[in-house]
Design a protein around this motif. Structure first.
Motif, PDB file in Angstrom:
ATOM      1  N   LEU A 523     -55.524  27.527  71.096  1.00 16.84           N
ATOM      2  CA  LEU A 523     -56.055  26.327  70.456  1.00 16.84           C
ATOM      3  C   LEU A 523     -55.139  25.133  70.702  1.00 16.84           C
ATOM      4  O   LEU A 523     -55.615  24.014  70.946  1.00 16.84           O
ATOM      5  CB  LEU A 523     -56.227  26.544  68.949  1.00 16.84           C
ATOM      6  CG  LEU A 523     -57.472  27.314  68.500  1.00 16.84           C
ATOM      7  CD1 LEU A 523     -57.491  27.439  66.975  1.00 16.84           C
ATOM      8  CD2 LEU A 523     -58.738  26.617  68.965  1.00 16.84           C
ATOM      9  N   ALA A 524     -53.830  25.363  70.660  1.00 15.40           N
ATOM     10  CA  ALA A 524     -52.887  24.276  70.927  1.00 15.40           C
ATOM     11  C   ALA A 524     -53.051  23.757  72.353  1.00 15.40           C
ATOM     12  O   ALA A 524     -52.990  22.539  72.594  1.00 15.40           O
ATOM     13  CB  ALA A 524     -51.458  24.753  70.690  1.00 15.40           C
ATOM     14  N   ARG A 525     -53.292  24.666  73.296  1.00 18.95           N
ATOM     15  CA  ARG A 525     -53.481  24.249  74.705  1.00 18.95           C
ATOM     16  C   ARG A 525     -54.728  23.384  74.840  1.00 18.95           C
ATOM     17  O   ARG A 525     -54.729  22.365  75.542  1.00 18.95           O
ATOM     18  CB  ARG A 525     -53.584  25.490  75.595  1.00 18.95           C
ATOM     19  CG  ARG A 525     -53.737  25.172  77.078  1.00 18.95           C
ATOM     20  CD  ARG A 525     -53.981  26.429  77.880  1.00 18.95           C
ATOM     21  NE  ARG A 525     -55.206  27.108  77.439  1.00 18.95           N
ATOM     22  CZ  ARG A 525     -56.431  26.694  77.777  1.00 18.95           C
ATOM     23  NH1 ARG A 525     -56.600  25.632  78.539  1.00 18.95           N
ATOM     24  NH2 ARG A 525     -57.486  27.365  77.352  1.00 18.95           N
ATOM     25  N   ILE A 526     -55.831  23.793  74.145  1.00 19.55           N
ATOM     26  CA  ILE A 526     -57.075  23.016  74.219  1.00 19.55           C
ATOM     27  C   ILE A 526     -56.865  21.619  73.636  1.00 19.55           C
ATOM     28  O   ILE A 526     -57.353  20.620  74.174  1.00 19.55           O
ATOM     29  CB  ILE A 526     -58.205  23.758  73.477  1.00 19.55           C
ATOM     30  CG1 ILE A 526     -58.560  25.048  74.223  1.00 19.55           C
ATOM     31  CG2 ILE A 526     -59.442  22.870  73.308  1.00 19.55           C
ATOM     32  CD1 ILE A 526     -59.535  25.930  73.480  1.00 19.55           C
ATOM     33  N   GLY A 530     -56.959  17.778  75.741  1.00 16.32           N
ATOM     34  CA  GLY A 530     -58.043  16.846  75.406  1.00 16.32           C
ATOM     35  C   GLY A 530     -59.366  17.501  75.075  1.00 16.32           C
ATOM     36  O   GLY A 530     -60.416  16.840  75.160  1.00 16.32           O
ATOM     37  N   GLY A 531     -59.379  18.773  74.701  1.00 13.96           N
ATOM     38  CA  GLY A 531     -60.627  19.446  74.342  1.00 13.96           C
ATOM     39  C   GLY A 531     -61.245  18.852  73.089  1.00 13.96           C
ATOM     40  O   GLY A 531     -60.544  18.332  72.214  1.00 13.96           O
ATOM     41  N   SER A 533     -64.220  19.183  69.721  1.00 15.96           N
ATOM     42  CA  SER A 533     -64.415  20.156  68.636  1.00 15.96           C
ATOM     43  C   SER A 533     -65.251  21.344  69.082  1.00 15.96           C
ATOM     44  O   SER A 533     -65.075  22.460  68.571  1.00 15.96           O
ATOM     45  CB  SER A 533     -65.074  19.474  67.427  1.00 15.96           C
ATOM     46  OG  SER A 533     -66.323  18.917  67.779  1.00 15.96           O
ATOM     47  N   MET A 534     -66.164  21.150  70.051  1.00 16.36           N
ATOM     48  CA  MET A 534     -66.968  22.273  70.553  1.00 16.36           C
ATOM     49  C   MET A 534     -66.085  23.265  71.303  1.00 16.36           C
ATOM     50  O   MET A 534     -66.256  24.481  71.168  1.00 16.36           O
ATOM     51  CB  MET A 534     -68.093  21.756  71.444  1.00 16.36           C
ATOM     52  CG  MET A 534     -69.119  20.896  70.699  1.00 16.36           C
ATOM     53  SD  MET A 534     -70.433  20.289  71.765  1.00 16.36           S
ATOM     54  CE  MET A 534     -71.223  21.823  72.242  1.00 16.36           C
ATOM     55  N   ASP A 535     -65.144  22.756  72.104  1.00 17.43           N
ATOM     56  CA  ASP A 535     -64.216  23.647  72.815  1.00 17.43           C
ATOM     57  C   ASP A 535     -63.345  24.416  71.816  1.00 17.43           C
ATOM     58  O   ASP A 535     -63.084  25.616  71.979  1.00 17.43           O
ATOM     59  CB  ASP A 535     -63.317  22.831  73.753  1.00 17.43           C
ATOM     60  CG  ASP A 535     -64.118  22.067  74.803  1.00 17.43           C
ATOM     61  OD1 ASP A 535     -65.155  22.593  75.243  1.00 17.43           O
ATOM     62  OD2 ASP A 535     -63.714  20.928  75.141  1.00 17.43           O
ATOM     63  N   ILE A 536     -62.890  23.696  70.776  1.00 13.48           N
ATOM     64  CA  ILE A 536     -62.051  24.333  69.759  1.00 13.48           C
ATOM     65  C   ILE A 536     -62.836  25.405  69.011  1.00 13.48           C
ATOM     66  O   ILE A 536     -62.333  26.505  68.759  1.00 13.48           O
ATOM     67  CB  ILE A 536     -61.508  23.277  68.776  1.00 13.48           C
ATOM     68  CG1 ILE A 536     -60.580  22.308  69.515  1.00 13.48           C
ATOM     69  CG2 ILE A 536     -60.766  23.932  67.617  1.00 13.48           C
ATOM     70  CD1 ILE A 536     -60.190  21.093  68.695  1.00 13.48           C
ATOM     71  N   ALA A 537     -64.110  25.098  68.665  1.00 17.45           N
ATOM     72  CA  ALA A 537     -64.946  26.067  67.942  1.00 17.45           C
ATOM     73  C   ALA A 537     -65.191  27.315  68.784  1.00 17.45           C
ATOM     74  O   ALA A 537     -65.179  28.442  68.266  1.00 17.45           O
ATOM     75  CB  ALA A 537     -66.269  25.424  67.552  1.00 17.45           C
ATOM     76  N   ALA A 538     -65.417  27.133  70.085  1.00 17.44           N
ATOM     77  CA  ALA A 538     -65.656  28.284  70.967  1.00 17.44           C
ATOM     78  C   ALA A 538     -64.421  29.180  71.035  1.00 17.44           C
ATOM     79  O   ALA A 538     -64.520  30.407  71.002  1.00 17.44           O
ATOM     80  CB  ALA A 538     -66.056  27.793  72.361  1.00 17.44           C
ATOM     81  N   GLN A 539     -63.236  28.568  71.144  1.00 17.91           N
ATOM     82  CA  GLN A 539     -62.011  29.360  71.198  1.00 17.91           C
ATOM     83  C   GLN A 539     -61.757  30.061  69.865  1.00 17.91           C
ATOM     84  O   GLN A 539     -61.317  31.222  69.830  1.00 17.91           O
ATOM     85  CB  GLN A 539     -60.828  28.468  71.558  1.00 17.91           C
ATOM     86  CG  GLN A 539     -59.508  29.196  71.669  1.00 17.91           C
ATOM     87  CD  GLN A 539     -59.527  30.284  72.717  1.00 17.91           C
ATOM     88  OE1 GLN A 539     -59.989  30.062  73.844  1.00 17.91           O
ATOM     89  NE2 GLN A 539     -59.062  31.490  72.379  1.00 17.91           N
ATOM     90  N   ALA A 540     -62.052  29.346  68.740  1.00 18.15           N
ATOM     91  CA  ALA A 540     -61.862  29.961  67.427  1.00 18.15           C
ATOM     92  C   ALA A 540     -62.756  31.180  67.266  1.00 18.15           C
ATOM     93  O   ALA A 540     -62.335  32.217  66.731  1.00 18.15           O
ATOM     94  CB  ALA A 540     -62.155  28.935  66.325  1.00 18.15           C
ATOM     95  N   GLU A 541     -63.985  31.081  67.748  1.00 22.40           N
ATOM     96  CA  GLU A 541     -64.887  32.240  67.672  1.00 22.40           C
ATOM     97  C   GLU A 541     -64.363  33.386  68.526  1.00 22.40           C
ATOM     98  O   GLU A 541     -64.417  34.554  68.118  1.00 22.40           O
ATOM     99  CB  GLU A 541     -66.287  31.833  68.132  1.00 22.40           C
ATOM    100  CG  GLU A 541     -67.315  32.952  67.987  1.00 22.40           C
ATOM    101  CD  GLU A 541     -68.715  32.494  68.374  1.00 22.40           C
ATOM    102  OE1 GLU A 541     -69.650  33.317  68.269  1.00 22.40           O
ATOM    103  OE2 GLU A 541     -68.884  31.325  68.776  1.00 22.40           O
TER     104      GLU A 541
END
Length: 572
Positions: A523-526, A530-531, A533-541
């Motif tokens: 998540l820190a890398r995303i 410049g990721g 919220s959609m990129d963050i949500a996908a990684q969180a899932e």
């Protein structure tokens, strides 16, 4: 030898079965719960086996009592204080008229076969009873409209004063009023406001609303997130009620054009008091006043009482055990963020820990924590309070809300320099919180290096113990978000039923629904690259973080709340 099932049925249920208006199986199925008065009737109408009107017509014809349209009753002409209010609520009856010669009382009832009701009311009133039949839904509405009327309350002050006196109730500010307030310091208004507040506390309400309109004045309380009307005082009392509340809250009673904020305290006993945050708002027809109930005991419930799942609880406890970093709690107003933060502070509140909080205003008082109310007019902002904290060697800092870039940057700097910082943001979910910080202007590197965990939360109403199994089509469950593997047949969804304990709503209390998202390396890398919220949500899932809907559906599987409630509070 088994007993005949009909012997367990009430007189009305037995009559409906005998006249073939209900099947025996349906009648038995509707005889549930604790046997509360009219519970059978409520169940029949909720299941749509018979309408309230059809039942009332049947009762009138079968038992030989006249039928009454309760909507045509003039509330102002009803006899006052004839039947004890507890009996009115318990048996759902209302006195329509009273004759002293002979000593007769006419009652509106829904079920005349309830002999216990007759015995208790006869004993309490000492009067002969005459009955008329009313439809159960209209009867309940009429009772709700009259049982809490201010007129009844003001005319029954002697009993109210005894009740309040036994509790040693007093509002802070009573002894500090100036002489200019003597015209509004009349006993009926004082006792009435105390009664409303005590009742709200006993019902577990979160706030009380005093609302003036053109042709009426009403008081509503919010219980389990839903507003309920509890009184309609005479419109002429609106100025006196507003002035009285402003006096005890140390507000300017002459200022009616601008909003004001204040506080007061209700002392219930030597060891128990409840704080209120008071807000006034000028409207077209007078001042609307909202009194927020601030119960410090809610902060000492413990993390187990909040509704976290075991894995979520473990992640949160690991985060607050870290020596530095930022913990963010997000959600809309009224979602329980303050209670969650103070639960964490209560865990951290030890002799060797220096804790400071900046809030607007401080809602919960905790001994051992240095609490500061921000005052922007005086120049004491969140940012200036944070700067002052950092000069006093704090271990833990709590910021009521991150509203601007200046506050965010100081809080992040504190988190990066050996302090544990807790705060809130108003965002929809955990992933969008990180993007919100970036949109404020916080550098992605600072976000990634300081934020250690984000908790998004909602409050859903908890099903009462009277809950009932419901059949939900598989298509609806899949559409709501359940996966095919979740529908293994090993669990049963429940819905609201309604009983005296929950006052017919089917819900009692609330439970938290959470999305707990640790900020790990991926998540820190995303964030750094410049990721959104959609990129963050996908990684969180991918990391196994359940979103709010999935967490809510788990509460449905556990039978804690209903699917309808989860869909309402996690509307996406």
């Amino acid at each position: 030898m088994t007993a005949n099932p009909q012997t367990a049925l009430s007189g009305l249920a037995r009559a409906l079965v005998q006249k073939k208006r209900l099947s025996e199986a349906d009648a038995i199925a509707c005889t549930i719960g604790d046997g509360a008065t009219n519970a059978f009737l409520h169940e029949v109408t909720q299941r749509k086996l018979l309408s309230a009107h059809d039942i009332a017509v049947f009762v009138s014809e079968t038992f030989g009592y006249p039928l009454l349209d309760a909507t045509a009753v003039n509330r102002d002409h009803l006899p006052q204080n004839v039947i004890d209010a507890n009996l009115v609520r318990k048996h759902q009856v209302i006195a329509l008229s009273r004759r002293t010669n002979p000593n007769h009382l006419t009652l509106a009832v829904a079920d005349p076969s309830n002999m216990r009701m007759f015995d208790e009311i006869r004993f309490q009133t000492g009067m002969q009873l005459e009955l008329v039949i009313a439809e159960i839904d209209k009867l309940v509405k009429l009772i709700e409209q009259t049982a809490y009327s201010t007129k009844e309350t003001l005319e029954n002050l002697s009993s109210m004063e005894g009740e309040l006196g036994a509790m040693d109730v007093a509002l802070e500010g009573d002894a500090e009023e100036d002489t200019g307030a003597t015209d509004i310091d009349d006993a009926p208004i004082v006792k009435f406001i105390q009664k409303v507040l005590v009742d709200a506390i006993n019902d577990g309400a979160s706030d009380v609303h005093f609302e003036p309109y053109e042709k009426y004045y009403r008081i509503r309380v919010r219980t389990d997130g839903i507003l309920h009307e509890v009184a309609q005082p005479p419109l002429v009392l609106k100025e006196k009620i507003a002035a009285r509340i402003k006096v005890i809250s140390r507000l300017d009673i002459s200022e009616k054009r601008l909003p004001q904020d204040g506080r007061t305290k209700l002392v219930l006993s030597k060891s128990k008091s409840i704080d209120f945050r008071v807000s006034t708002l000028p409207t077209l027809h007078g001042e609307k006043i909202v009194m927020r109930i601030l119960d410090s005991s809610s902060a000492t419930l413990g993390v187990d009482a909040l509704g976290y799942e075991p894995d979520q609880k473990q992640m949160l406890l690991e985060a607050i055990a870290r020596p530095y970093g930022m913990i963010l709690v997000t959600g809309p107003t009224g979602s329980g963020k303050t209670v969650s933060l103070y639960t964490c502070l209560n865990i951290l509140n030890k002799d060797g820990v220096n804790i400071a909080t900046a809030e607007d205003p401080a809602e919960i008082n905790l001994a051992g924590i240095n609490q500061v109310n921000v005052n922007e007019k005086a120049g004491l902002t969140f940012a200036s309070a944070l700067r002052a904290f950092l000069r006093q060697d704090p271990d833990v800092i709590m910021v009521g809300e991150i509203r601007d870039l200046e506050t965010a940057e100081i809080a992040i700097k504190a988190a990066q320099t050996g302090h544990l910082v807790l705060s809130t943001l108003h965002t929809n979910d955990a992933p969008s919180t990180l993007e919100r910080l970036k949109n404020m202007g916080v550098a992605p590197f600072n976000i990634a290096s300081s934020v250690i965990i984000i908790t998004a939360q909602r409050l859903a109403r908890r099903l009462c113990t009277c809950k009932k199994p419901v059949n939900i089509p598989i298509e609806s469950l899949l559409q709501a978000g359940f996966r095919s593997e979740d529908l293994d047949g090993n669990w049963q969804p429940y819905g609201p039923a309604g009983c005296e304990r929950c006052k017919g709503s089917g819900y009692k209390g609330r439970v938290g629904i959470y999305q707990v998202m640790p900020v790990g390396e991926e998540l820190a890398r995303i964030i750094m690259t410049g990721g959104n919220s959609m990129d963050i949500a996908a990684q969180a899932e991918a990391d196994g973080v359940s979103d709010l809907r999935r967490s809510g559906l788990l509460k449905v599987r556990q039978g804690v709340t209903s699917l309808e409630e989860v869909l309402a509070v996690t509307n996406e």
